[in-house]
Design a protein around this motif. Sequence first.
Motif, PDB file in Angstrom:
ATOM      1  N   CYS A  78     -10.650  -0.018  -6.963  1.00  0.00           N
ATOM      2  CA  CYS A  78      -9.367   0.521  -6.480  1.00  0.00           C
ATOM      3  C   CYS A  78      -9.439   2.003  -6.149  1.00  0.00           C
ATOM      4  CB  CYS A  78      -8.272   0.272  -7.526  1.00  0.00           C
ATOM      5  SG  CYS A  78      -7.842  -1.462  -7.709  1.00  0.00           S
ATOM      6  N   GLY A  79     -10.625   2.529  -5.947  1.00  0.00           N
ATOM      7  CA  GLY A  79     -10.773   3.941  -5.618  1.00  0.00           C
ATOM      8  C   GLY A  79     -10.065   4.328  -4.335  1.00  0.00           C
ATOM      9  N   TRP A  80      -9.848   3.382  -3.438  1.00  0.00           N
ATOM     10  CA  TRP A  80      -9.133   3.645  -2.184  1.00  0.00           C
ATOM     11  C   TRP A  80      -7.676   4.039  -2.435  1.00  0.00           C
ATOM     12  CZ3 TRP A  80      -5.044   0.489  -2.263  1.00  0.00           C
ATOM     13  CH2 TRP A  80      -5.159  -0.713  -2.969  1.00  0.00           C
ATOM     14  N   ALA A 130     -10.604  -9.457  -4.697  1.00  0.00           N
ATOM     15  CA  ALA A 130     -10.600  -8.001  -4.554  1.00  0.00           C
ATOM     16  C   ALA A 130      -9.198  -7.510  -4.208  1.00  0.00           C
ATOM     17  CB  ALA A 130     -11.574  -7.563  -3.473  1.00  0.00           C
ATOM     18  N   PRO A 131      -8.667  -6.539  -4.969  1.00  0.00           N
ATOM     19  CA  PRO A 131      -7.345  -5.989  -4.656  1.00  0.00           C
ATOM     20  C   PRO A 131      -7.366  -5.185  -3.360  1.00  0.00           C
ATOM     21  CG  PRO A 131      -7.980  -5.467  -6.916  1.00  0.00           C
ATOM     22  CD  PRO A 131      -9.195  -6.007  -6.231  1.00  0.00           C
ATOM     23  N   VAL A 132      -6.349  -5.433  -2.512  1.00  0.00           N
ATOM     24  CA  VAL A 132      -6.173  -4.657  -1.283  1.00  0.00           C
ATOM     25  C   VAL A 132      -4.846  -3.910  -1.295  1.00  0.00           C
ATOM     26  CG1 VAL A 132      -7.730  -6.067   0.108  1.00  0.00           C
ATOM     27  CG2 VAL A 132      -5.288  -6.668  -0.033  1.00  0.00           C
ATOM     28  N   ALA A 133      -4.055  -4.131  -2.335  1.00  0.00           N
ATOM     29  CA  ALA A 133      -2.811  -3.387  -2.541  1.00  0.00           C
ATOM     30  C   ALA A 133      -2.490  -3.459  -4.020  1.00  0.00           C
ATOM     31  CB  ALA A 133      -1.668  -3.966  -1.721  1.00  0.00           C
ATOM     32  N   ILE A 134      -1.908  -2.384  -4.522  1.00  0.00           N
ATOM     33  CA  ILE A 134      -1.498  -2.345  -5.924  1.00  0.00           C
ATOM     34  C   ILE A 134      -0.164  -1.620  -6.035  1.00  0.00           C
ATOM     35  CG2 ILE A 134      -3.861  -2.457  -6.829  1.00  0.00           C
ATOM     36  CD1 ILE A 134      -3.693   0.555  -7.420  1.00  0.00           C
ATOM     37  N   GLY A 135       0.536  -1.893  -7.103  1.00  0.00           N
ATOM     38  CA  GLY A 135       1.784  -1.195  -7.334  1.00  0.00           C
ATOM     39  C   GLY A 135       2.445  -1.662  -8.607  1.00  0.00           C
ATOM     40  N   ALA A 142      -7.450   0.702   5.397  1.00  0.00           N
ATOM     41  CA  ALA A 142      -7.911  -0.099   6.532  1.00  0.00           C
ATOM     42  C   ALA A 142      -7.005  -1.286   6.824  1.00  0.00           C
ATOM     43  CB  ALA A 142      -9.337  -0.596   6.273  1.00  0.00           C
ATOM     44  N   LEU A 143      -6.111  -1.612   5.890  1.00  0.00           N
ATOM     45  CA  LEU A 143      -5.260  -2.792   6.042  1.00  0.00           C
ATOM     46  C   LEU A 143      -3.768  -2.462   6.111  1.00  0.00           C
ATOM     47  CD1 LEU A 143      -7.177  -5.129   3.603  1.00  0.00           C
ATOM     48  CD2 LEU A 143      -7.177  -5.217   6.104  1.00  0.00           C
ATOM     49  N   GLN A 144      -3.447  -1.177   6.291  1.00  0.00           N
ATOM     50  CA  GLN A 144      -2.045  -0.804   6.404  1.00  0.00           C
ATOM     51  C   GLN A 144      -1.468  -1.331   7.718  1.00  0.00           C
ATOM     52  OE1 GLN A 144      -1.942   3.444   5.712  1.00  0.00           O
ATOM     53  NE2 GLN A 144      -2.296   3.184   3.525  1.00  0.00           N
ATOM     54  N   SER A 145      -0.172  -1.555   7.724  1.00  0.00           N
ATOM     55  CA  SER A 145       0.562  -2.075   8.882  1.00  0.00           C
ATOM     56  C   SER A 145       0.191  -3.517   9.217  1.00  0.00           C
ATOM     57  CB  SER A 145       0.367  -1.174  10.113  1.00  0.00           C
ATOM     58  OG  SER A 145       0.868   0.113   9.838  1.00  0.00           O
ATOM     59  N   CYS A 146      -0.245  -4.255   8.207  1.00  0.00           N
ATOM     60  CA  CYS A 146      -0.566  -5.682   8.373  1.00  0.00           C
ATOM     61  C   CYS A 146       0.386  -6.584   7.590  1.00  0.00           C
ATOM     62  CB  CYS A 146      -2.001  -5.960   7.911  1.00  0.00           C
ATOM     63  SG  CYS A 146      -3.275  -5.166   8.890  1.00  0.00           S
ATOM     64  N   GLY A 147       1.431  -6.021   7.006  1.00  0.00           N
ATOM     65  CA  GLY A 147       2.381  -6.813   6.235  1.00  0.00           C
ATOM     66  C   GLY A 147       2.064  -6.903   4.756  1.00  0.00           C
ATOM     67  N   ILE A 148       1.000  -6.268   4.316  1.00  0.00           N
ATOM     68  CA  ILE A 148       0.600  -6.363   2.910  1.00  0.00           C
ATOM     69  C   ILE A 148       1.562  -5.595   2.012  1.00  0.00           C
ATOM     70  CG2 ILE A 148      -1.246  -5.841   1.258  1.00  0.00           C
ATOM     71  CD1 ILE A 148      -3.220  -6.356   3.613  1.00  0.00           C
ATOM     72  N   GLY A 149       2.059  -4.457   2.473  1.00  0.00           N
ATOM     73  CA  GLY A 149       3.040  -3.701   1.694  1.00  0.00           C
ATOM     74  C   GLY A 149       4.311  -4.511   1.485  1.00  0.00           C
ATOM     75  N   PRO A 201       7.952   9.244   6.517  1.00  0.00           N
ATOM     76  CA  PRO A 201       8.935   8.441   7.244  1.00  0.00           C
ATOM     77  C   PRO A 201       8.502   6.991   7.473  1.00  0.00           C
ATOM     78  CG  PRO A 201       7.870   9.998   8.723  1.00  0.00           C
ATOM     79  CD  PRO A 201       7.421  10.349   7.325  1.00  0.00           C
ATOM     80  N   ARG A 202       7.205   6.724   7.573  1.00  0.00           N
ATOM     81  CA  ARG A 202       6.755   5.335   7.762  1.00  0.00           C
ATOM     82  C   ARG A 202       7.122   4.485   6.554  1.00  0.00           C
ATOM     83  NH1 ARG A 202       1.014   4.316   8.714  1.00  0.00           N
ATOM     84  NH2 ARG A 202       1.745   2.285   9.379  1.00  0.00           N
ATOM     85  N   ALA A 203       6.904   5.015   5.354  1.00  0.00           N
ATOM     86  CA  ALA A 203       7.248   4.255   4.154  1.00  0.00           C
ATOM     87  C   ALA A 203       8.758   4.053   4.076  1.00  0.00           C
ATOM     88  CB  ALA A 203       6.728   4.965   2.910  1.00  0.00           C
ATOM     89  N   ARG A 204       9.513   5.102   4.359  1.00  0.00           N
ATOM     90  CA  ARG A 204      10.971   4.963   4.306  1.00  0.00           C
ATOM     91  C   ARG A 204      11.446   3.904   5.293  1.00  0.00           C
ATOM     92  NH1 ARG A 204      15.961   9.178   3.910  1.00  0.00           N
ATOM     93  NH2 ARG A 204      17.560   7.600   4.322  1.00  0.00           N
ATOM     94  N   ALA A 205      10.880   3.873   6.482  1.00  0.00           N
ATOM     95  CA  ALA A 205      11.272   2.868   7.472  1.00  0.00           C
ATOM     96  C   ALA A 205      10.976   1.455   6.949  1.00  0.00           C
ATOM     97  CB  ALA A 205      10.553   3.118   8.796  1.00  0.00           C
ATOM     98  N   LEU A 206       9.862   1.276   6.268  1.00  0.00           N
ATOM     99  CA  LEU A 206       9.541  -0.021   5.673  1.00  0.00           C
ATOM    100  C   LEU A 206      10.602  -0.408   4.650  1.00  0.00           C
ATOM    101  CD1 LEU A 206       7.757  -2.483   4.948  1.00  0.00           C
ATOM    102  CD2 LEU A 206       6.534  -0.963   3.370  1.00  0.00           C
ATOM    103  N   TYR A 207      10.916   0.511   3.739  1.00  0.00           N
ATOM    104  CA  TYR A 207      11.895   0.203   2.696  1.00  0.00           C
ATOM    105  C   TYR A 207      13.258  -0.117   3.296  1.00  0.00           C
ATOM    106  CZ  TYR A 207       8.207   2.406  -0.071  1.00  0.00           C
ATOM    107  OH  TYR A 207       7.004   2.742  -0.626  1.00  0.00           O
TER     108      TYR A 207
END
Length: 174
Positions: A21-23, A56-61, A82-89, A117-123
């Motif tokens: 998870c170093g990414w 393998a984890p590609v997102a955590i929270g 590398a996987l942002q904006s793919c719906g994983i969030g 602003p990108r994160a806020r738009a997602l939320y």
Amino acid sequence: MTGMTLTLSVRDLTHDDLPSCGWSGSALHVAHVADELERARRGEVDYLAVCLPSGAPVAIGGVDYRVKEGAGTLWQLAVHPALQSCGIGTFLIEAAEQRIAARGLRRAELGVEEDNPRARALYERLGYVAFGRSPDAWDELAPDGTLRRRETMCTDMAKDLAGDAVRNGAGARD
């Protein structure tokens, strides 16, 4: 250009996941996540991993149940760059909301840095409504290896998981 389909699953993050998870942040951040896994063991938080079929984890929270009574507070949300904006969030947030609802809570909250602003738009797309502002701060490693304090202002956002409109940020309860 052809699309790609990712098969994802959600599970609890484990100590064994941390080396991969170093990414998600610096070594200091990953050490902090390790500390949060102890809180997860005690039931104070959920810490989730969105994984590929390999595990393998590609997102955590995380979801913290101690920040505000009657709500789960989402924090430390991260998707592999590398996987942002793919719906994983979205997948991660929906899983976190399911965990909150499974505890009988009707409200999810989070803070988003005002310079993101990108994160806020997602939320907002997921139904979160701004209700205030608050400062946040944490320690991070500078590129030269020194420890520095990072301070920022966040917009506080909430979502009523029962489907009612969020009112006044106070978390109206029936």
